[in-house]
Design a protein around this motif. Structure first.
Motif, PDB file in Angstrom:
ATOM      1  N   SER A  77       0.825  -1.213   0.000  1.00  0.00           N
ATOM      2  CA  SER A  77       0.000   0.000   0.000  1.00  0.00           C
ATOM      3  C   SER A  77       0.858   1.262   0.000  1.00  0.00           C
ATOM      4  N   VAL A  78       2.164   1.107   0.266  1.00  0.00           N
ATOM      5  CA  VAL A  78       3.076   2.253   0.194  1.00  0.00           C
ATOM      6  C   VAL A  78       3.502   2.492  -1.256  1.00  0.00           C
ATOM      7  N   ILE A  79       3.858   1.427  -1.951  1.00  0.00           N
ATOM      8  CA  ILE A  79       4.510   1.600  -3.261  1.00  0.00           C
ATOM      9  C   ILE A  79       3.552   1.465  -4.444  1.00  0.00           C
ATOM     10  N   THR A  80       2.267   1.151  -4.168  1.00  0.00           N
ATOM     11  CA  THR A  80       1.299   1.104  -5.280  1.00  0.00           C
ATOM     12  C   THR A  80       0.083   1.940  -4.911  1.00  0.00           C
ATOM     13  N   GLU A  81      -0.681   2.280  -5.945  1.00  0.00           N
ATOM     14  CA  GLU A  81      -1.983   2.911  -5.693  1.00  0.00           C
ATOM     15  C   GLU A  81      -2.971   1.771  -5.599  1.00  0.00           C
ATOM     16  N   GLN A  83       9.841   6.275  -5.357  1.00  0.00           N
ATOM     17  CA  GLN A  83      11.100   7.035  -5.489  1.00  0.00           C
ATOM     18  C   GLN A  83      11.599   7.530  -4.138  1.00  0.00           C
ATOM     19  N   ARG A  84      10.682   7.944  -3.289  1.00  0.00           N
ATOM     20  CA  ARG A  84      11.094   8.399  -1.936  1.00  0.00           C
ATOM     21  C   ARG A  84      11.725   7.253  -1.163  1.00  0.00           C
ATOM     22  N   ALA A  85      11.072   6.101  -1.223  1.00  0.00           N
ATOM     23  CA  ALA A  85      11.600   4.933  -0.506  1.00  0.00           C
ATOM     24  C   ALA A  85      12.959   4.543  -1.081  1.00  0.00           C
ATOM     25  N   SER A  86      13.063   4.559  -2.394  1.00  0.00           N
ATOM     26  CA  SER A  86      14.320   4.160  -3.043  1.00  0.00           C
ATOM     27  C   SER A  86      15.435   5.130  -2.695  1.00  0.00           C
ATOM     28  N   ALA A  87      15.116   6.420  -2.630  1.00  0.00           N
ATOM     29  CA  ALA A  87      16.135   7.418  -2.283  1.00  0.00           C
ATOM     30  C   ALA A  87      16.672   7.139  -0.880  1.00  0.00           C
ATOM     31  N   ALA A 124       9.584  -3.142 -11.292  1.00  0.00           N
ATOM     32  CA  ALA A 124       9.478  -1.690 -11.082  1.00  0.00           C
ATOM     33  C   ALA A 124      10.243  -1.275  -9.826  1.00  0.00           C
ATOM     34  N   VAL A 125      10.157  -2.092  -8.765  1.00  0.00           N
ATOM     35  CA  VAL A 125      10.868  -1.782  -7.520  1.00  0.00           C
ATOM     36  C   VAL A 125      12.375  -1.844  -7.771  1.00  0.00           C
ATOM     37  N   ILE A 126      12.810  -2.874  -8.470  1.00  0.00           N
ATOM     38  CA  ILE A 126      14.244  -3.012  -8.737  1.00  0.00           C
ATOM     39  C   ILE A 126      14.747  -1.846  -9.593  1.00  0.00           C
ATOM     40  N   VAL A 186       6.543   5.907   5.389  1.00  0.00           N
ATOM     41  CA  VAL A 186       7.654   6.171   4.475  1.00  0.00           C
ATOM     42  C   VAL A 186       8.505   7.341   4.976  1.00  0.00           C
ATOM     43  N   ASP A 187       7.890   8.261   5.738  1.00  0.00           N
ATOM     44  CA  ASP A 187       8.655   9.378   6.317  1.00  0.00           C
ATOM     45  C   ASP A 187       9.721   8.894   7.299  1.00  0.00           C
ATOM     46  N   GLY A 188       9.503   7.734   7.891  1.00  0.00           N
ATOM     47  CA  GLY A 188      10.442   7.227   8.896  1.00  0.00           C
ATOM     48  C   GLY A 188      11.517   6.321   8.327  1.00  0.00           C
ATOM     49  N   LEU A 189      11.437   6.028   7.035  1.00  0.00           N
ATOM     50  CA  LEU A 189      12.338   5.017   6.461  1.00  0.00           C
ATOM     51  C   LEU A 189      13.817   5.410   6.589  1.00  0.00           C
ATOM     52  N   GLY A 190      14.124   6.675   6.266  1.00  0.00           N
ATOM     53  CA  GLY A 190      15.516   7.132   6.357  1.00  0.00           C
ATOM     54  C   GLY A 190      16.042   6.981   7.775  1.00  0.00           C
ATOM     55  N   ALA A 191      15.239   7.387   8.752  1.00  0.00           N
ATOM     56  CA  ALA A 191      15.656   7.305  10.155  1.00  0.00           C
ATOM     57  C   ALA A 191      15.878   5.844  10.553  1.00  0.00           C
ATOM     58  N   PHE A 192      14.969   4.964  10.125  1.00  0.00           N
ATOM     59  CA  PHE A 192      15.142   3.543  10.447  1.00  0.00           C
ATOM     60  C   PHE A 192      16.470   3.028   9.893  1.00  0.00           C
ATOM     61  N   LEU A 193      16.748   3.375   8.640  1.00  0.00           N
ATOM     62  CA  LEU A 193      17.979   2.873   8.012  1.00  0.00           C
ATOM     63  C   LEU A 193      19.231   3.481   8.645  1.00  0.00           C
TER      64      LEU A 193
END
Ligand code: IP8
Length: 243
Positions: A10-14, A27-31, A84-86, A226-233
């Motif tokens: 539900s994050v990466i698709t509509e 793109q945000r997640a990939s960045a 598409a994810v890859i 998705v806003d927290g992904l960078g912090a998690f990583l």
């Protein structure tokens, strides 16, 4: 440091429109993933790809199918999403490679999952980022059933002795009854009223199922948006820490 990360469908698709990637979110997640270090295995969910075909063929984690057309449609859609994810991950410099569960994973007749953990572990050790996904898998005596990304995350985390598990979802964490994100959960009973009941054997049962399953892991897990992904990583605990 080995991290297993789930990118929710539900994050990466509509989710409402069949086979539609949410390009901005992906793109945000990939960045965020582009800046990560350490061993990372990614699992993504089905979103508007796999779930659409699974529902139209009446296939679930427990209701099997013997229809080869159904298998090709579900698996084919998941492969398109995986590609598409890859592609998005490669754009940000992540050495992402596909691992398609249908080709190696299966369930025994009692429902237990077997999957090629040696292949994933070796892929990781050799410096690649394996990208797995929820899929349809052969299931002894049932034909084929759905393997959810959540179930795969747990199996992978155990098989790889992961140090951390992250679940990037469409919400910012696990909410309490007042709509606030719960910072830390270490007992299902403490949050059962807020997250709802869950069948103990159901690993795909919404947030309740996720919490229960993630609590059973040795590794600490976090559920975040998705806003927290960078912090998690970066090693932080955004959203809700479980366990
Ligand atoms: O979105 C489901 O994975 P999930 C995969 O993680 C399919 O539950 C094929 C519907």
């Amino acid at each position: 440091m080995t991290t297993v990360l789930k990118l929710g469908g539900s994050v990466i698709t509509e989710k409402e429109t069949p086979e539609t990637v949410d390009d901005a979110a992906l793109q945000r997640a990939s960045a965020a993933l582009g800046g990560s270090s350490g061993r990372l295995a990614v699992v993504h969910g089905g979103g508007s790809f796999g779930h659409h075909y699974a529902a139209s063929h009446g296939v679930s984690t427990t209701a099997g199918t013997r229809d080869d057309v159904a298998i090709r449609e579900i698996h084919g859609a998941m492969k398109r999403l995986n590609a598409a994810v890859i592609d998005a991950l490669v754009e940000t410099g992540v050495p992402a490679v596909p691992v398609h569960p249908f080709s190696g994973a299966y369930r025994r007749s009692d429902g237990t999952l077997r999957f090629p953990e040696g292949a994933v572990a070796t892929t990781l050790e050799e410096g690649f980022v394996p990208v797995l996904h929820g899929d349809v898998v052969a299931h002894a005596t049932e034909g084929a059933t759905i393997l959810s990304g959540d179930e795969l995350v747990v199996a992978l985390a155990e098989a790889l002795s992961a140090d951390r598990v992250g679940v990037c979802s469409a919400v910012s964490g696990v909410y309490d009854a007042d709509g606030e994100v719960i910072a830390h959960i270490d007992s299902f009973d403490d949050v059962a009223a807020a997250v709802g009941a869950s069948d103990e054997t159901d690993v795909t049962g919404g947030m309740a199922g996720k919490v229960r399953t993630l609590l059973s892991l040795d590794a600490p897990a976090s559920v975040f948006g998705v806003d927290g992904l960078g912090a998690f990583l970066d090693g932080d605990d955004p959203g809700t820490r479980i366990g």
